[in-house]
Scaffold this motif. Structure first.
Motif: not given
Length: 394
Positions: A364-365, A370-371, A21-23, A96-97
């Motif tokens: 963005v997430t 990755a960084q 979800s990336r959350g 997005s949290a």
């Protein structure tokens, strides 16, 4: 000869994000904690909210030691997180949290803080970069803390990585300190006259039952009773490892410079502190793209000019501490932008390409994840195992 004085340590706070979800995750699986603690028994620490975790380097004498340690920690922890369907994110706020969905970590210290802070504890979904530099004399620690105030906005501007809050653009480059300011005993420290003046404040607060000890003071910079260090806390958690090390080098050189120049900023007034507070706001709002109010010139100076003038002061300190290469990266941050600049550019590109806000936040997430990961390649900065100067710091 590189001086072994001004030893230092770095703490980085990270978010744990659901890989699907990336959350932000609501509850960390015990198996992840067991695996992470087995891999990093000396360096890993839980945070107050379950969606966050913290690492701390051992005591370092050289910048290469810190680079090696953080590279290993980031790469190893990111790999373990991925095995448990999570992403590791180094940034000041999660894109997005939603704070109302977060759970607190069960621990005696955190239970007490949550009872005291109530809703504000749940809203403390923020990650910072903390840098400890060894200053053995308490009087000198307090003096340097006060005289460091005019430099704090620059350190913040270089680190900004929190342009989003609750899934929305905030319009700020560094929103983290805005939310953090809800908590007591945050912001800039007062203009303490000396160590006795500072100690009178702490002792009174403890005796009155307002706090347990000085670790419950959460200023942008603070002395440590537990360790002989002065701790920088103003910076956002840096997405890129090179940025972390550049800010560490800048702060370490500034500590040495102020120790060598006891008259520098020794005449700060209430107006000086207020102007430092204004410049903190300007760093939050504009990052590298605004300017700072200069008290002596009564003028607004571009951030790049302020950095150049500060770096010109620190040539001897950088040479003595072996910080030259990492310190030079500060100019690269100004030239290329902070994490916040990159996050906003990626967000707008992804949103324009698909027409969706969620697609921008996902992009963005993924960039932050990755960084945050780094290759765990060997270098000459071996850090020995052993007692950690920074264990237990808030």
């Amino acid at each position: 000869m590189v001086s072994s004085a001004y030893r230092f340590g770095i703490e980085e706070e990270y978010f744990l994000s659901d890989a699907a979800s990336r959350g932000a995750v609501r509850k960390i699986a015990p198996r992840f904690i067991e695996a992470a603690q087995a891999a990093f028994p000396e360096e890993l620490q839980r945070e107050m909210l379950q969606s966050q975790i913290e690492v701390a380097t051992p005591v370092c004498e050289r910048m290469t030691q810190a680079r090696h340690s953080l590279r290993r920690l980031r790469a190893g922890l990111a790999a373990i997180a991925r095995e448990h369907d999570m992403l590791l994110l180094a940034c000041g706020t999660h894109p997005s949290a939603v704070w109302a969905r977060q759970r607190a970590t069960e621990a005696k210290r955190y239970d007490g803080i949550m009872r005291d802070l109530q809703m504000l504890g749940s809203r403390n979904q923020l990650c910072g970069l903390h840098v400890h530099v060894e200053v053995p004399d308490e009087d000198q620690r307090i003096s340097i803390m006060v005289r460091m105030l005019p430099f704090l906005p620059l350190l913040l501007a270089l680190s900004t990585s929190s342009p989003f809050w609750q899934g929305r653009r905030t319009g700020l480059m560094g929103y983290r300190l805005c939310a953090y300011a809800e908590l007591p005993r945050t912001g800039l420290p007062e203009l303490f006259a000396d160590a006795a003046d500072y100690r009178a404040y702490v002792d009174t607060m403890v005796a009155a039952g307002a706090m347990r000890d000085s670790s419950f003071v959460w200023w942008a910079i603070r002395p440590s009773d537990r360790h002989p260090t002065l701790e920088l806390r103003v910076a956002d958690s840096c997405t890129r490892l090179d940025d972390t090390l550049a800010i560490t080098a800048l702060y370490r050189c500034l500590v040495r410079h102020l120790a060598r120049k006891p008259g520098l900023n020794a005449d700060l007034t209430a107006a000086s502190r207020a102007l430092a507070g204004e410049n903190i706001w300007r760093a939050q709002r504009y990052g590298l793209h605004g300017g700072f109010v200069c008290e002596k010139r009564r003028a607004m100076l571009p951030v790049g000019q302020v950095l150049d003038e500060v770096l010109a002061l620190l040539d001897e300190d950088a040479a003595a501490l072996g910080c030259g290469l990492d310190l030079a990266h500060c100019r690269s941050i100004v030239a290329g932008g902070t994490s916040a600049d990159m996050q906003l550019a990626i967000f707008e590109e992804a949103r324009a390409g698909t027409g969706g806000q969620n697609a921008g936040l996902v992009a963005v997430t993924d960039w932050i994840a990755a960084q945050t990961r780094t290759d765990d390649a060997d270098d000459d900065g071996f850090v020995p195992k052993g007692a950690n100067l920074l264990r237990g710091a808030a």
